[in-house]
Design an enzyme around this catalytic site. Structure first.
Site, mmCIF file in Angstrom:
data_model
loop_
_atom_site.group_PDB
_atom_site.id
_atom_site.type_symbol
_atom_site.label_atom_id
_atom_site.label_comp_id
_atom_site.label_asym_id
_atom_site.label_seq_id
_atom_site.Cartn_x
_atom_site.Cartn_y
_atom_site.Cartn_z
ATOM 1 N N GLU A 160 0.817 -1.222 0.000
ATOM 2 C CA GLU A 160 0.000 0.000 0.000
ATOM 3 C C GLU A 160 0.846 1.266 0.000
ATOM 4 O O GLU A 160 0.628 2.176 0.807
ATOM 5 C CB GLU A 160 -0.974 -0.025 1.173
ATOM 6 C CG GLU A 160 -1.989 -1.161 1.077
ATOM 7 C CD GLU A 160 -3.022 -1.158 2.199
ATOM 8 O OE1 GLU A 160 -2.922 -0.303 3.109
ATOM 9 O OE2 GLU A 160 -3.929 -2.009 2.155
ATOM 10 N N GLU A 305 -5.007 -8.756 0.366
ATOM 11 C CA GLU A 305 -5.851 -8.443 1.522
ATOM 12 C C GLU A 305 -7.292 -8.249 1.069
ATOM 13 O O GLU A 305 -7.544 -7.622 0.039
ATOM 14 C CB GLU A 305 -5.385 -7.164 2.229
ATOM 15 C CG GLU A 305 -4.019 -7.236 2.873
ATOM 16 C CD GLU A 305 -3.643 -5.928 3.569
ATOM 17 O OE1 GLU A 305 -4.561 -5.113 3.817
ATOM 18 O OE2 GLU A 305 -2.451 -5.732 3.841
#
Length: 389
Positions: A160, A305
């Site tokens: 991220e 995720e």
């Protein structure tokens, strides 16, 4: 563990998803930190254990993603050397996975957040020369430490990474992310042994599907050092859509999709409590994009995720139905991903109850959300989006 005695695994791009199966994140543990100092238990979870890995494997999971923070464990004044004890602790956790013949994924996780003290892998920083030198040094040490592990160990470049502001990608910063991926691939390959053909995961801006599939500047790295007969790079993305259902605690959106609408109608729940975007058709569209752009071109995809927080407390009168809807959502992600040849890995932060994402009690070593686990595992095994119905 003597990894030399382990069978060298040579999955192809056509069957790696089948072999990785369904995955689980050992979240909020080895990436946990306080003031920039990694500490395995500082965020309230117990130490990683073989028994917990056994519980995950016994539940039907085939892959464990192990998020890592290095932060102060890197000595900036000594060639960016990683603390030996920390690296060996990471190796011990990988060995737990190997004991059950699971795939294990290691990344640089906590070092790229603007919100964490000591975060340094920042694509918007003016210190890119130093950052890239440090990034290369870290991956060189990790790659060398695990060079003899077989291909059940997968490296993931980062997690991220973006400028910390939720807007469309900034071209200049995206180029830095592309550079990180390229440095990562080249550094691992140059370390030799099994790393010349190890599976490597790379990601785009904030690990976001739109910013990876759309025309925003993502550049897939070159892998000239790969010695395998086919590609050994995997695209990594995350999926938490719709966010107001999956992650926002403040908004009173606690139902999702067709099942959520059915619950709303049956129990007289306001339609405002049902997510008004990101339904089944949206999810199918996003995953089909990944298939057509990457999988159909020989590049596997992993959803590193996904998940949705426990909002049962939002309406205690239908708490059971909210829980059923949550299982339905997670099963739909898992099953739709599997239908498209994508590997889904659930984000478990170890916390159960209100707004938690835990599937297990890590102290008692028991399942706390068996219906969600069942929906995810069966969704992948049977390629069935309705496994949690």
């Amino acid at each position: 563990m003597d990894t030399k005695d382990k069978k060298i695994f040579t999955a192809s791009s056509a069957d790696i998803a089948e072999k990785m199966g369904v995955g689980w994140n050992y979240g909020n543990t080895l990436e946990a930190n306080s003031g920039g100092t990694p500490s395995e238990t500082i965020w309230g979870n117990p130490e990683t254990s073989q028994e917990m890995v056994d519980a995950v494997a016994d539940a039907g999971f085939n892959t464990i993603r192990i998020p890592i923070a290095y932060l102060s464990k890197i000595d900036d004044n000594n060639g960016y050397k990683i603390d030996d004890e920390w690296l060996e602790r990471i190796a011990k956790v990988v060995d737990y996975c190997y004991e059950r013949e699971l795939f294990a994924i290691l990344n640089i996780h906590g070092d790229g957040f603007h919100t964490i003290t000591g975060g340094w892998l920042l694509c918007d920083s003016d210190e890119q020369e130093i950052i890239k030198k440090k990034y290369k040094a870290v991956w060189k040490q990790v790659a060398e430490r695990f060079a003899e592990y077989d291909e059940h160990l997968i490296f993931e470049s980062m997690n991220e990474i973006f400028d910390g502001i939720y807007h469309d990608p900034v071209k200049e910063y995206y180029e830095n992310i592309n550079d990180y991926n390229q440095i990562f691939v080249e550094t691992v390959r140059e370390s030799g042994k099994n790393n010349t053909h190890r599976w490597l995961m790379v990601c785009g801006w904030n690990t976001n599907i739109d910013y990876t599939c759309g025309d925003y500047g993502f550049r897939f790295p070159d892998d000239a050092g790969n010695t395998a007969e086919d590609g050994r790079l995997i695209l990594s993305v995350h999926f938490y859509d719709p966010w107001d259902y999956c992650g926002e605690e403040e908004k009173d959106v606690f139902l999702w999709g067709e099942k959520g609408m059915e619950i709303s109608d049956e129990y007289g729940i306001s339609p405002d409590n049902v997510a008004n975007w990101g339904d089944e058709s949206y999810m199918k569209y996003q995953f089909t994009r990944l298939k057509e752009l990457y999988i159909d071109n020989g590049i596997p995809v992993v959803i590193g995720e996904f998940g949705c927080i426990d909002k049962s407390i939002a309406n205690m009168g239908i708490a059971g139905k909210i829980a059923e809807n949550r299982a339905y959502y997670n099963g739909f992600v898992a099953g739709t991903a599997a239908q498209n040849g994508i590997t889904p890995i659930y984000w478990d932060n170890g916390f159960n109850g209100c707004y938690g994402l835990g599937l297990f009690d890590r102290r008692k070593l028991i399942q706390t959300q068996p219906h969600i686990i069942d929906a995810i595992v069966k969704g992948v095994r049977n390629k069935d989006p309705f496994a949690g119905r």
